[in-house]
Design a protein around this motif. Structure first.
Motif, PDB file in Angstrom:
ATOM      1  N   GLU A  65      -9.112   2.030  23.724  1.00 29.48           N
ATOM      2  CA  GLU A  65      -8.468   3.172  24.384  1.00 29.48           C
ATOM      3  C   GLU A  65      -9.437   4.335  24.601  1.00 29.48           C
ATOM      4  O   GLU A  65      -9.074   5.499  24.513  1.00 29.48           O
ATOM      5  CB  GLU A  65      -7.219   3.613  23.615  1.00 29.48           C
ATOM      6  CG  GLU A  65      -6.173   2.513  23.495  1.00 29.48           C
ATOM      7  CD  GLU A  65      -4.933   2.918  22.738  1.00 29.48           C
ATOM      8  OE1 GLU A  65      -4.342   3.956  23.076  1.00 29.48           O
ATOM      9  OE2 GLU A  65      -4.560   2.182  21.795  1.00 29.48           O
ATOM     10  N   GLN A  66     -10.672   4.006  24.934  1.00 36.50           N
ATOM     11  CA  GLN A  66     -11.695   5.009  25.257  1.00 36.50           C
ATOM     12  C   GLN A  66     -11.757   5.140  26.779  1.00 36.50           C
ATOM     13  O   GLN A  66     -12.671   4.653  27.436  1.00 36.50           O
ATOM     14  CB  GLN A  66     -13.053   4.593  24.686  1.00 36.50           C
ATOM     15  CG  GLN A  66     -13.087   4.562  23.185  1.00 36.50           C
ATOM     16  CD  GLN A  66     -14.411   4.071  22.655  1.00 36.50           C
ATOM     17  OE1 GLN A  66     -15.088   3.249  23.272  1.00 36.50           O
ATOM     18  NE2 GLN A  66     -14.803   4.591  21.508  1.00 36.50           N
ATOM     19  N   TYR A  67     -10.765   5.822  27.320  1.00 37.90           N
ATOM     20  CA  TYR A  67     -10.618   5.897  28.768  1.00 37.90           C
ATOM     21  C   TYR A  67     -11.741   6.677  29.436  1.00 37.90           C
ATOM     22  O   TYR A  67     -12.082   6.405  30.585  1.00 37.90           O
ATOM     23  CB  TYR A  67      -9.249   6.479  29.117  1.00 37.90           C
ATOM     24  CG  TYR A  67      -8.127   5.713  28.462  1.00 37.90           C
ATOM     25  CD1 TYR A  67      -7.937   4.350  28.723  1.00 37.90           C
ATOM     26  CD2 TYR A  67      -7.272   6.316  27.555  1.00 37.90           C
ATOM     27  CE1 TYR A  67      -6.922   3.630  28.113  1.00 37.90           C
ATOM     28  CE2 TYR A  67      -6.252   5.609  26.942  1.00 37.90           C
ATOM     29  CZ  TYR A  67      -6.084   4.262  27.225  1.00 37.90           C
ATOM     30  OH  TYR A  67      -5.087   3.557  26.611  1.00 37.90           O
ATOM     31  N   ASP A  68     -12.333   7.621  28.727  1.00 34.16           N
ATOM     32  CA  ASP A  68     -13.461   8.365  29.287  1.00 34.16           C
ATOM     33  C   ASP A  68     -14.651   7.438  29.539  1.00 34.16           C
ATOM     34  O   ASP A  68     -15.339   7.557  30.554  1.00 34.16           O
ATOM     35  CB  ASP A  68     -13.857   9.537  28.387  1.00 34.16           C
ATOM     36  CG  ASP A  68     -14.211   9.109  26.966  1.00 34.16           C
ATOM     37  OD1 ASP A  68     -13.686   8.080  26.483  1.00 34.16           O
ATOM     38  OD2 ASP A  68     -15.018   9.807  26.319  1.00 34.16           O
ATOM     39  N   VAL A  69     -14.885   6.511  28.624  1.00 34.09           N
ATOM     40  CA  VAL A  69     -15.973   5.546  28.802  1.00 34.09           C
ATOM     41  C   VAL A  69     -15.657   4.640  29.995  1.00 34.09           C
ATOM     42  O   VAL A  69     -16.509   4.421  30.861  1.00 34.09           O
ATOM     43  CB  VAL A  69     -16.204   4.708  27.520  1.00 34.09           C
ATOM     44  CG1 VAL A  69     -17.210   3.593  27.768  1.00 34.09           C
ATOM     45  CG2 VAL A  69     -16.653   5.604  26.377  1.00 34.09           C
ATOM     46  N   MET A  70     -14.438   4.133  30.065  1.00 40.83           N
ATOM     47  CA  MET A  70     -14.034   3.287  31.183  1.00 40.83           C
ATOM     48  C   MET A  70     -14.247   4.023  32.504  1.00 40.83           C
ATOM     49  O   MET A  70     -14.800   3.464  33.455  1.00 40.83           O
ATOM     50  CB  MET A  70     -12.559   2.886  31.057  1.00 40.83           C
ATOM     51  CG  MET A  70     -12.236   1.968  29.917  1.00 40.83           C
ATOM     52  SD  MET A  70     -10.458   1.701  29.779  1.00 40.83           S
ATOM     53  CE  MET A  70     -10.163   0.648  31.193  1.00 40.83           C
ATOM     54  N   TYR A  71     -13.796   5.259  32.558  1.00 36.55           N
ATOM     55  CA  TYR A  71     -13.869   6.048  33.791  1.00 36.55           C
ATOM     56  C   TYR A  71     -15.319   6.262  34.222  1.00 36.55           C
ATOM     57  O   TYR A  71     -15.625   6.250  35.410  1.00 36.55           O
ATOM     58  CB  TYR A  71     -13.153   7.384  33.565  1.00 36.55           C
ATOM     59  CG  TYR A  71     -12.778   8.123  34.825  1.00 36.55           C
ATOM     60  CD1 TYR A  71     -11.820   7.604  35.703  1.00 36.55           C
ATOM     61  CD2 TYR A  71     -13.357   9.336  35.138  1.00 36.55           C
ATOM     62  CE1 TYR A  71     -11.463   8.285  36.855  1.00 36.55           C
ATOM     63  CE2 TYR A  71     -13.002  10.034  36.292  1.00 36.55           C
ATOM     64  CZ  TYR A  71     -12.051   9.496  37.145  1.00 36.55           C
ATOM     65  OH  TYR A  71     -11.702  10.179  38.289  1.00 36.55           O
ATOM     66  N   SER A  72     -16.211   6.398  33.253  1.00 39.01           N
ATOM     67  CA  SER A  72     -17.626   6.608  33.578  1.00 39.01           C
ATOM     68  C   SER A  72     -18.283   5.362  34.175  1.00 39.01           C
ATOM     69  O   SER A  72     -19.336   5.454  34.790  1.00 39.01           O
ATOM     70  CB  SER A  72     -18.403   7.052  32.334  1.00 39.01           C
ATOM     71  OG  SER A  72     -18.602   5.965  31.448  1.00 39.01           O
ATOM     72  N   PHE A  88      -9.528  11.987  36.171  1.00 39.98           N
ATOM     73  CA  PHE A  88      -9.529  11.310  34.881  1.00 39.98           C
ATOM     74  C   PHE A  88      -8.113  11.229  34.310  1.00 39.98           C
ATOM     75  O   PHE A  88      -7.721  10.203  33.754  1.00 39.98           O
ATOM     76  CB  PHE A  88     -10.459  12.014  33.890  1.00 39.98           C
ATOM     77  CG  PHE A  88     -10.345  11.444  32.501  1.00 39.98           C
ATOM     78  CD1 PHE A  88     -10.809  10.173  32.219  1.00 39.98           C
ATOM     79  CD2 PHE A  88      -9.741  12.169  31.487  1.00 39.98           C
ATOM     80  CE1 PHE A  88     -10.678   9.631  30.947  1.00 39.98           C
ATOM     81  CE2 PHE A  88      -9.608  11.638  30.219  1.00 39.98           C
ATOM     82  CZ  PHE A  88     -10.082  10.361  29.941  1.00 39.98           C
ATOM     83  N   ASP A  89      -7.332  12.313  34.452  1.00 43.65           N
ATOM     84  CA  ASP A  89      -5.962  12.310  33.919  1.00 43.65           C
ATOM     85  C   ASP A  89      -5.099  11.243  34.594  1.00 43.65           C
ATOM     86  O   ASP A  89      -4.294  10.580  33.932  1.00 43.65           O
ATOM     87  CB  ASP A  89      -5.330  13.693  34.063  1.00 43.65           C
ATOM     88  CG  ASP A  89      -5.944  14.714  33.116  1.00 43.65           C
ATOM     89  OD1 ASP A  89      -6.503  14.296  32.065  1.00 43.65           O
ATOM     90  OD2 ASP A  89      -5.882  15.916  33.406  1.00 43.65           O
ATOM     91  N   ASP A  90      -5.264  11.064  35.913  1.00 46.27           N
ATOM     92  CA  ASP A  90      -4.530  10.006  36.629  1.00 46.27           C
ATOM     93  C   ASP A  90      -4.929   8.634  36.094  1.00 46.27           C
ATOM     94  O   ASP A  90      -4.083   7.775  35.850  1.00 46.27           O
ATOM     95  CB  ASP A  90      -4.827  10.048  38.133  1.00 46.27           C
ATOM     96  CG  ASP A  90      -4.286  11.294  38.815  1.00 46.27           C
ATOM     97  OD1 ASP A  90      -3.339  11.914  38.293  1.00 46.27           O
ATOM     98  OD2 ASP A  90      -4.837  11.651  39.886  1.00 46.27           O
TER      99      ASP A  90
END
Length: 164
Positions: A65-72, A88-90
């Motif tokens: 659940e490391q969405y910031d890493v996924m998004y990057s 990122f929030d979306d």
């Protein structure tokens, strides 16, 4: 005569057990040879990662659940055309929906199928464990493009594909 029959019978049972144990050990060894372990990838400097490592990191981050890493790891072009990734929030809200029904994403396999100077294809297989305990395998191919800041996924989900 009964003793001889009993000794032969016990010997036969022992022989069957030894043979079964030997086959079980051989099967376990074969499985270990066939299953290449997936190494954990650090997200500290993604610009130096190979396309295969990017895909592995994407699934690791999803599981953790490391969405910031996924998004990057997603291309800017995909973020522009995919409504669920515009911000990122979306993106985070969309990814969190997954955990309404599932518990875990496990990488079974990730291997490079092709690579040019600017594009790569990674065949992958994952196993998703649902909250009811059932498991489902899913496999496909991710396409990545080389950008100034490293390899990026151009189509991580949905219908939209970054063609820039």
């Amino acid at each position: 005569m009964k003793k001889l029959f009993l000794v032969i019978f016990l010997f036969f049972i022992l022989l069957v057990l030894v043979n079964a144990c030997s086959k079980q050990q051989q099967t376990t060894q074969e499985q270990q040879i066939l299953q290449k372990p997936i190494q954990t990838i650090s997200s500290e400097d993604v610009s130096t990662l190979t396309p295969e490592q990017i895909v592995i990191l994407y699934f690791q981050a999803w599981n953790d659940e490391q969405y910031d890493v996924m998004y990057s790891l997603i291309s800017d072009g995909f973020k522009q055309i995919e409504p669920t990734a515009k911000t990122f929030d979306d993106f985070k809200a969309n990814m969190e929906k997954f955990y309404d029904t599932a518990l875990e994403v496990r990488i079974v396999e990730a291997k490079e199928s092709y690579r040019t100077e600017k594009e790569a294809g990674i065949d992958y297989k994952i196993e998703i464990t649902r909250k009811d305990g059932t498991k489902r395998e899913f496999s496909s191919v991710y396409t990545l493009k080389k950008r100034a800041n490293g390899w990026k996924l151009i189509h991580p989900y949905g219908e939209n594909i970054d063609t820039t």
